[in-house]
Design a protein around this motif. Structure first.
Motif, PDB file in Angstrom:
ATOM      1  N   ASP A   1     -11.013  24.490  93.980  1.00 18.07           N
ATOM      2  CA  ASP A   1     -10.813  25.396  95.221  1.00 18.07           C
ATOM      3  C   ASP A   1     -10.372  26.797  94.832  1.00 18.07           C
ATOM      4  O   ASP A   1      -9.460  27.329  94.343  1.00 18.07           O
ATOM      5  N   LEU A   2     -11.684  27.613  94.710  1.00 21.41           N
ATOM      6  CA  LEU A   2     -11.821  28.800  94.114  1.00 21.41           C
ATOM      7  C   LEU A   2     -10.524  29.716  94.900  1.00 21.41           C
ATOM      8  O   LEU A   2     -10.516  29.599  95.977  1.00 21.41           O
ATOM      9  N   ALA A   3      -9.947  30.571  93.924  1.00 25.80           N
ATOM     10  CA  ALA A   3      -8.868  31.171  94.608  1.00 25.80           C
ATOM     11  C   ALA A   3      -9.187  32.747  94.524  1.00 25.80           C
ATOM     12  O   ALA A   3      -8.531  33.364  95.481  1.00 25.80           O
ATOM     13  N   GLY A   4      -9.822  33.140  93.822  1.00 26.33           N
ATOM     14  CA  GLY A   4     -10.094  34.596  93.685  1.00 26.33           C
ATOM     15  C   GLY A   4     -11.157  35.147  92.708  1.00 26.33           C
ATOM     16  O   GLY A   4     -11.571  34.006  91.840  1.00 26.33           O
TER      17      GLY A   4
ATOM     18  N   TRP B   1     -11.035  32.633  89.327  1.00 27.75           N
ATOM     19  CA  TRP B   1      -9.795  31.724  88.887  1.00 27.75           C
ATOM     20  C   TRP B   1      -9.729  30.588  90.047  1.00 27.75           C
ATOM     21  O   TRP B   1     -10.228  31.096  91.329  1.00 27.75           O
ATOM     22  N   ASP B   2      -9.273  29.449  89.652  1.00 29.45           N
ATOM     23  CA  ASP B   2      -8.976  28.158  90.709  1.00 29.45           C
ATOM     24  C   ASP B   2      -7.684  28.379  91.257  1.00 29.45           C
ATOM     25  O   ASP B   2      -7.001  29.206  90.927  1.00 29.45           O
ATOM     26  N   SER B   3      -7.613  27.546  92.339  1.00 30.83           N
ATOM     27  CA  SER B   3      -6.325  27.882  93.041  1.00 30.83           C
ATOM     28  C   SER B   3      -5.070  27.281  92.217  1.00 30.83           C
ATOM     29  O   SER B   3      -5.354  26.722  91.094  1.00 30.83           O
ATOM     30  N   CYS B   4      -3.930  27.451  92.453  1.00 27.13           N
ATOM     31  CA  CYS B   4      -2.840  27.333  91.625  1.00 27.13           C
ATOM     32  C   CYS B   4      -2.379  25.713  91.142  1.00 27.13           C
ATOM     33  O   CYS B   4      -1.758  25.429  90.125  1.00 27.13           O
ATOM     34  N   LEU B   5      -3.135  24.994  91.940  1.00 26.04           N
ATOM     35  CA  LEU B   5      -3.088  23.768  91.487  1.00 26.04           C
ATOM     36  C   LEU B   5      -3.590  23.018  90.167  1.00 26.04           C
ATOM     37  O   LEU B   5      -3.288  22.229  89.495  1.00 26.04           O
ATOM     38  N   GLU B   6      -4.591  23.831  89.725  1.00 26.76           N
ATOM     39  CA  GLU B   6      -5.304  23.842  88.540  1.00 26.76           C
ATOM     40  C   GLU B   6      -5.280  25.180  87.787  1.00 26.76           C
ATOM     41  O   GLU B   6      -5.700  26.058  88.279  1.00 26.76           O
TER      42      GLU B   6
ATOM     43  N   SER C   1      -8.449  27.521  79.992  1.00 27.66           N
ATOM     44  CA  SER C   1      -7.255  26.631  80.631  1.00 27.66           C
ATOM     45  C   SER C   1      -6.173  26.688  79.721  1.00 27.66           C
ATOM     46  O   SER C   1      -6.571  25.880  78.649  1.00 27.66           O
ATOM     47  N   ALA C   2      -5.140  27.031  80.381  1.00 23.90           N
ATOM     48  CA  ALA C   2      -3.980  27.100  79.203  1.00 23.90           C
ATOM     49  C   ALA C   2      -3.098  25.659  79.209  1.00 23.90           C
ATOM     50  O   ALA C   2      -2.784  25.226  78.162  1.00 23.90           O
ATOM     51  N   TYR C   3      -3.187  25.002  80.433  1.00 28.08           N
ATOM     52  CA  TYR C   3      -2.592  23.844  80.475  1.00 28.08           C
ATOM     53  C   TYR C   3      -3.047  22.916  81.572  1.00 28.08           C
ATOM     54  O   TYR C   3      -3.703  23.433  82.758  1.00 28.08           O
ATOM     55  N   GLU C   4      -2.474  21.811  81.792  1.00 30.09           N
ATOM     56  CA  GLU C   4      -2.997  20.961  83.332  1.00 30.09           C
ATOM     57  C   GLU C   4      -1.885  20.612  83.799  1.00 30.09           C
ATOM     58  O   GLU C   4      -0.566  20.742  83.551  1.00 30.09           O
ATOM     59  N   TRP C   5      -1.925  20.018  84.984  1.00 25.81           N
ATOM     60  CA  TRP C   5      -1.193  19.347  85.994  1.00 25.81           C
ATOM     61  C   TRP C   5      -0.489  20.328  86.770  1.00 25.81           C
ATOM     62  O   TRP C   5      -0.229  20.233  87.949  1.00 25.81           O
ATOM     63  N   SER C   6       0.805  21.018  86.064  1.00 24.26           N
ATOM     64  CA  SER C   6       1.504  22.065  86.667  1.00 24.26           C
ATOM     65  C   SER C   6       0.555  23.242  87.264  1.00 24.26           C
ATOM     66  O   SER C   6      -0.339  23.256  87.044  1.00 24.26           O
ATOM     67  N   LEU C   7       1.571  23.870  88.265  1.00 27.08           N
ATOM     68  CA  LEU C   7       0.858  25.024  88.902  1.00 27.08           C
ATOM     69  C   LEU C   7       0.463  25.818  87.905  1.00 27.08           C
ATOM     70  O   LEU C   7       0.880  26.193  86.809  1.00 27.08           O
ATOM     71  N   GLY C   8      -0.822  26.384  88.242  1.00 30.06           N
ATOM     72  CA  GLY C   8      -1.677  27.347  87.374  1.00 30.06           C
ATOM     73  C   GLY C   8      -1.517  28.741  87.617  1.00 30.06           C
ATOM     74  O   GLY C   8      -0.290  29.383  87.548  1.00 30.06           O
ATOM     75  N   VAL C   9      -2.619  29.439  87.802  1.00 25.38           N
ATOM     76  CA  VAL C   9      -2.799  30.846  87.711  1.00 25.38           C
ATOM     77  C   VAL C   9      -2.117  31.520  89.084  1.00 25.38           C
ATOM     78  O   VAL C   9      -2.385  31.146  90.006  1.00 25.38           O
ATOM     79  N   LYS C  10      -1.359  32.550  88.890  1.00 25.75           N
ATOM     80  CA  LYS C  10      -0.722  33.299  89.903  1.00 25.75           C
ATOM     81  C   LYS C  10      -1.354  34.496  90.429  1.00 25.75           C
ATOM     82  O   LYS C  10      -1.520  34.948  91.383  1.00 25.75           O
ATOM     83  N   SER C  11      -1.932  35.058  89.007  1.00 21.16           N
ATOM     84  CA  SER C  11      -2.127  36.497  89.232  1.00 21.16           C
ATOM     85  C   SER C  11      -3.123  36.903  87.969  1.00 21.16           C
ATOM     86  O   SER C  11      -2.966  36.354  86.922  1.00 21.16           O
ATOM     87  N   VAL C  12      -4.102  37.482  88.386  1.00 17.15           N
ATOM     88  CA  VAL C  12      -5.453  38.274  87.232  1.00 17.15           C
ATOM     89  C   VAL C  12      -5.451  39.567  87.237  1.00 17.15           C
ATOM     90  O   VAL C  12      -5.390  40.012  88.384  1.00 17.15           O
ATOM     91  N   SER C  13      -5.514  40.136  86.150  1.00 21.60           N
ATOM     92  CA  SER C  13      -5.810  41.412  86.009  1.00 21.60           C
ATOM     93  C   SER C  13      -6.482  41.991  84.766  1.00 21.60           C
ATOM     94  O   SER C  13      -6.391  41.547  83.907  1.00 21.60           O
TER      95      SER C  13
END
Lengths: 629, 450
Positions: free
Chosen positions: B180-183, B196-201, B218-230
């Motif tokens: 689910d593309l987020a941005g 980047w993908d939505s916060c779910l991944e 991808s740094a990790y799995e399962w928990s909430l992921g990317v919040k911001s990118v710059s």
């Protein structure tokens, strides 16, 4: 035992009255004594008494029997055939024996009782300790059971926890599966909804288009020109192609820029690498040259040359910057790095070893030590002069600058400075002085020893004189013997390398002194042995008296040094003897030599004595004076 | 440091023209254009309704005013005050309006993200782009204005379309490997597109301009992921802030992680300077209170504060997020590189009072600014490594490598700085309150000297 005794007593109760039984069990005694006590209270009754006038012989025989059974050989004899009276002596003896036995028995009884008491007490103690231990045991048992209980409980807990864990794990798994199923369900639903939404959107846009809204419009006063001033182009294949090419151009430009940056970076890195390599080589090569000579590093050299080759090739290859060259370069760098590391490690080890070595041998070579000492002495002398001059100057200055205070103030600073310096020098001087003091002490000791030896020598001389007097005529063989001894001793000492260490040699010295150091009487006497001695002495003194004496001086002043002087071989024996004289109080080696020298060349000795300005010198002077007389 | 007088504004709509000459502000349905240097009104335009969005064109000649409620967009010309343009999206609605980089096209996003309408001011032509994706940042122009990247959603799959802005020609269209593309965001050099993908991944994808996938991170799995990118302005670094309160920096060659910046609550071992805002309330005299002079009182109640350098260890107040609510207030939500790419400023949402400044050369924490209230906004000076912050009170905070300062905005009646904007020259900052604005002029020479 007591019980048994009691029953026995009850059984034989009826027989007590008739004392007819001759041979009875030993327990009978008790009964007798038991029963005799109450009986003795009453008046002497015929019936109950043991012995009556009628049964005297029988009694006697009985008593005899008893006595023999007791192991007493003596027997009571009847005084008369009738046996009415007793023969007193054996009876009394027997009685005495019996009494003795009785007392002994009593004693043993007492002991036994005591022992029993002791035993009883120990028993009691044992019992108490036993009970205590029992208590302890019980306590421990209880504890153990308690622990068992807790263990059981813990085990139970573990079991429950394990089961809990299992259930939890199951739960987790279940939850995970639930989550997964939910997630899939959710995603499915989301997709469904999204599809619916997209359908709706489609429919909506369709509817909006169908309605042909008038509102949807742009109202511009007049159209604007393009920002770049160009006119818009028609959409053609050419245009799309140009877009593509534009895109690739930008991409290419980016990659180009990237490549350039990387090239630059690469070049920089290469430069650094090259420099590093060069430096490494530089570090590695001279070391090996230096070490190869010392530690026969043929293999090392070989490796070195190999490496140099590799380095050259790598340098050539660097410019090519192809795959192979890189590998080579990397290899050579790695090799060098390894070597460097080894070298550093080796250095570390070597430094450690060196440290140990240094700690082991802190001795300084003798010559340098000596030179140093000489230098120091000179320095001290200089310093002393310097101090003296300064003191004089100071005094002068103080005298002159008393009148104006400013000058004094100024001078104060100088003097303070000077004082500091002087203090330092003074300290140095003090140290030196102490050293000298030490030496002087040594010297005085030696002198004292000399004095003592002189005394001994005097005595010896007296003895010898006496001997001379006494043996003036017949006993020549003995003298000869002593003289030969002296000769041998002297000859031994005349050889520089050999130290006098044997007791025999020492012992032999005293007669030699007596022979040569009492000049007048020996000269007057015509004994061949003394003349021989003189000759030998002359020879000795002729050889090199002055040098020896000066060296002697040297050895004396340097007593605090432990090094062995190598200036002149002749110094060695003196030193040795000196040491020896320190070691053996009774021996008089140096004194003897000194005296010998004195006799040989007194002028030389004088020069020596002038160098020894202290008490020892005075004593020596006396000594020398004496000997010269 | 000087402050201008206060002007009115609404909806915090206040923007300096890209050339730095004009200042446009919206007051209800009026658009006011001032000269930046003199602050005198140059033009006054009246729109049809309350303005909800305002934007300068790239050439500083036109201003776009969007009224989302009415579905209307009005464009004003600065050179020709009589010229006007009105775009009506009609009943389909309007949620977003923006200029194209050439300043001759307007892109309107309709309600429900049904489509994006591209209106040309040159030809009055209209074109539609269908299936735009409603997401955090679904549309991005490259910095040189050549390309537009647009996130699309079709058949439950994410796509990215790259358009040439010149004539809206579709250059590339490709499916992305996202749930689910987020941005998406272009690198400043315009050659790499970060998706980047939505916060779910936790998933960051890097695409080349021609649609090739360059790398996936991808740094990790399962928990909430990317919040911001710059992106860093040099395109050298890509900073990714995530819900695990960390910032990860990727390099532009291998697209691997170079370094990871943690945001710990307790700081006890760092070379960074920790600045802490300390408030001092001035003594209030009761007589003055009884005067009932509201402005007086309000100025009196304005607390004075200053930064103090804290000695380690430092404990930063942490607000624990509610786990039951969506979009938890945790993780790094804002990332900003300084203009020279030397510093990176971050904010961790559960430590809202703190701003972290990282040195990108040493790859370590440079400074930590802790404030008494939550940080609303922080922006880098477009020219110098200087960071301006506001926390919703009457103070402006500035950080530079040399030090840190808090400045009271000397406006009567209490001016609460909600957000701020730098002038493109970096000489002044526009401070936006709830209904007001004021300009703050930096003494550039002094700053540079000190």
């Amino acid at each position: 035992m007591g019980e048994w005794r009691a029953t026995a007593a009850s059984m034989e109760d009826p027989e007590i009255s008739s004392i007819s039984h001759v041979t009875m069990s030993p327990s009978r005694h008790n009964h007798v004594s038991l029963y005799s006590l109450p009986l003795s209270k009453s008046s002497y009754s015929v019936i109950s008494a043991f012995c009556t006038e009628d049964n005297v012989p029988r009694c006697i025989t009985y008593v005899n029997q008893e006595l023999s059974s007791l192991g007493l050989s003596m027997c009571i004899e009847a005084g008369s055939p009738e046996g009415a009276s007793l023969n007193a002596v054996p009876a009394i003896n027997a009685m005495y024996e019996l009494l003795q036995i009785h007392r002994q028995n009593m004693c043993t009884l007492e002991e036994m009782e005591e022992e029993q008491l002791k035993k009883l007490s120990t028993l009691e103690h044992m019992q108490t300790s036993n009970s205590r231990l029992k208590d302890q045991l019980e306590l421990l048992m209880r504890e153990k059971s308690g622990l068992h209980e807790t263990e059981r409980q813990l085990q139970l807990k573990i079991k429950t926890l394990q089961s809990c864990l299992k259930t939890e794990k199951e739960e987790v798994q279940k939850l995970q599966s639930i989550i997964a199923s939910r997630a899939s369900q959710y995603s499915h639903d989301a997709k469904r909804k999204e599809r619916e939404a997209s359908k709706l959107k489609e429919r909506l846009s369709q509817l909006l288009v169908d309605r042909k809204e008038k509102k949807l419009a742009i109202d511009v006063l007049n159209c604007l020109g393009r920002s770049d001033g160009k006119r818009s182009l028609w959409r053609t294949a050419k245009l799309t192609a140009s877009h593509e090419s534009e895109m690739y151009k930008t991409l290419l430009g980016d990659y180009e820029a990237n490549r350039k940056a990387l090239l630059l970076e690469n070049a920089e890195l290469k430069k650094v690498l090259q420099q590093m390599k060069k430096e490494m080589m530089h570090i590695l090569t001279p070391r090996q040259k230096s070490t190869s000579g010392a530690s026969a590093g043929d293999s090392q050299q070989q490796v070195d040359s190999d490496e140099a080759k590799a380095g050259d090739t790598s340098r050539e290859a660097l410019d090519q910057s192809c795959e192979l060259a890189r590998e080579q370069l990397l290899n050579s760098i790695r090799q060098q790095w390894r070597k460097l590391r080894n070298h550093v490690e080796k250095l570390d080890q070597a430094s450690q070893v060196q440290n140990q070595m240094e700690s082991n041998k802190e001795t300084i070579p003798l010559e340098t030590h000596e030179d140093e000492m000489e230098r120091m002495r000179q320095e001290v002398q200089q310093c002393r002069e310097f101090i003296h001059a300064q003191q004089q100057l100071l005094r002068q200055q103080l005298n002159t600058s008393f009148d104006d205070e400013t000058a004094a103030l100024l001078n104060d600073c100088y003097t303070l400075e000077e004082k500091e310096r002087l203090k330092e020098e003074w300290k140095l001087f003090e140290e030196q002085k102490r050293n000298f003091e030490k030496e002087r002490n040594n010297f005085t000791e030696a002198a004292i020893r000399l004095g003592r030896e002189k005394m001994a020598f005097e005595e010896d001389r007296a003895a010898w004189l006496k001997n001379q007097f006494l043996n003036i005529t017949p006993f020549t063989d003995r003298r000869r013997c002593s003289s030969s001894d002296g000769q041998s001793a002297l000859s031994i000492r005349s050889e520089p390398e050999i130290r006098m260490s044997s007791a025999k040699a020492k012992r032999s010295k005293s007669p030699t002194y007596t022979t040569f150091s009492t000049p007048k009487p020996s000269r007057s006497s015509t004994v061949p042995s003394t003349t021989e001695l003189y000759r030998t002495l002359r020879i000795l003194s002729d050889s090199s008296p002055i040098s020896k004496l000066t060296l002697l001086h040297g050895s004396f002043t340097k007593t605090d040094q432990l090094g062995y002087h190598e200036k002149g071989g002749a110094a060695a024996p003196f030193r040795g003897e000196h040491k020896q004289s320190e070691g053996f109080a009774g021996s008089c080696g140096p004194a003897a030599v000194l005296l010998a020298e004195c006799l040989a060349g007194s002028s030389a000795h004088w020069s020596v004595l002038q160098h020894q300005p202290f008490q020892a010198a005075e004593s020596l002077l006396l000594l020398v004076n004496y000997t010269l007389h | 440091m000087n402050f201008s007088e206060v002007f009115k504004q609404s909806n915090q709509l206040c923007k300096v023209s890209p050339d730095g000459k004009y200042l446009a502000t919206c007051v209800q349905y009026r658009l006011v254009v001032r000269d930046v240097s003199s602050l005198q009104i140059l033009q006054l335009y009246t729109c049809l309704d309350q303005i909800s969005h305002m934007e300068w064109s790239s050439d500083s000649l036109f201003i776009l005013c969007a009224m989302y409620k009415r579905g209307l967009v009005q464009v004003w010309s600065l050179e020709q005050p009589d010229w006007h343009c009105k775009i009506d999206e009609g009943s389909i609605g309007l949620v977003s309006s923006r200029w194209s980089p050439d300043g001759r096209h307007i892109l309107n996003t309709t309600e429900f993200h049904l489509r994006i309408t591209v209106w040309s001011l040159c030809t009055k032509a209209v074109s539609y782009i269908k299936y735009p994706k409603a997401c955090q940042k679904g549309i991005d122009f490259s910095r040189d204005g050549c390309y537009l990247a647009l996130a699309e959603r079709r058949d439950c799959k994410d796509y990215v379309s790259i358009f040439v802005c010149d004539d809206w020609h579709l250059l590339r269209h490709f499916e992305t490997e996202t749930q689910d593309l987020a941005g998406l965001e272009w690198s400043p050099n315009g050659c790499v597109l970060a998706v980047w993908d939505s916060c779910l991944e936790y998933k960051v994808l890097l695409y080349s301009l021609d649609g090739r996938l360059l790398s996936t991170y991808s740094a990790y799995e399962w928990s909430l992921g990317v919040k911001s990118v710059s992106w860093s302005p040099s395109s050298q670094f890509l900073a990714i802030g995530s819900y695990d309160e960390k910032v990860r920096i990727l390099n532009h060659i291998t697209w691997k992680k170079i370094v990871q910046f943690d945001h710990p609550a307790a700081i006890d071992n760092t070379k960074a300077t920790v600045y802490k805002e300390v408030e001092r309330r001035p003594a209030v005299v009761s007589e003055e209170l009884s005067l009932h002079n509201i402005t007086m009182v309000s100025t009196l109640f304005n607390t004075q504060s200053k930064y103090e350098i804290c000695s380690l260890p430092v404990q930063i107040p942490v607000v624990k997020p509610d786990p039951d609510r969506a979009n938890p207030k945790i993780g790094v939500s804002v990332l900003a590189f300084s203009s020279d790419s030397r510093y990176l400023a971050t904010k961790n949402d559960n430590m809202a009072t703190a701003v972290w400044v990282w040195d990108m050369q040493k790859m370590s924490l440079e400074a930590l600014l802790e404030h008494t209230s939550a940080v609303r906004c922080f922006l880098w000076d477009p020219r110098r490594p200087r960071l301006a912050l506001c926390t919703g009170n009457s103070k402006l905070y500035l950080w530079s490598p040399g030090g840190c300062v808090s400045v009271q905005v000397p406006v009567e009646g209490g001016f609460q700085v909600q957000s701020l904007n730098w002038h493109c020259s970096g000489d002044s900052v526009i401070l936006l309150g709830k209904e007001q604005l004021c300009l703050c002029y930096m003494d550039t020479d002094q700053e540079e000297n000190s």
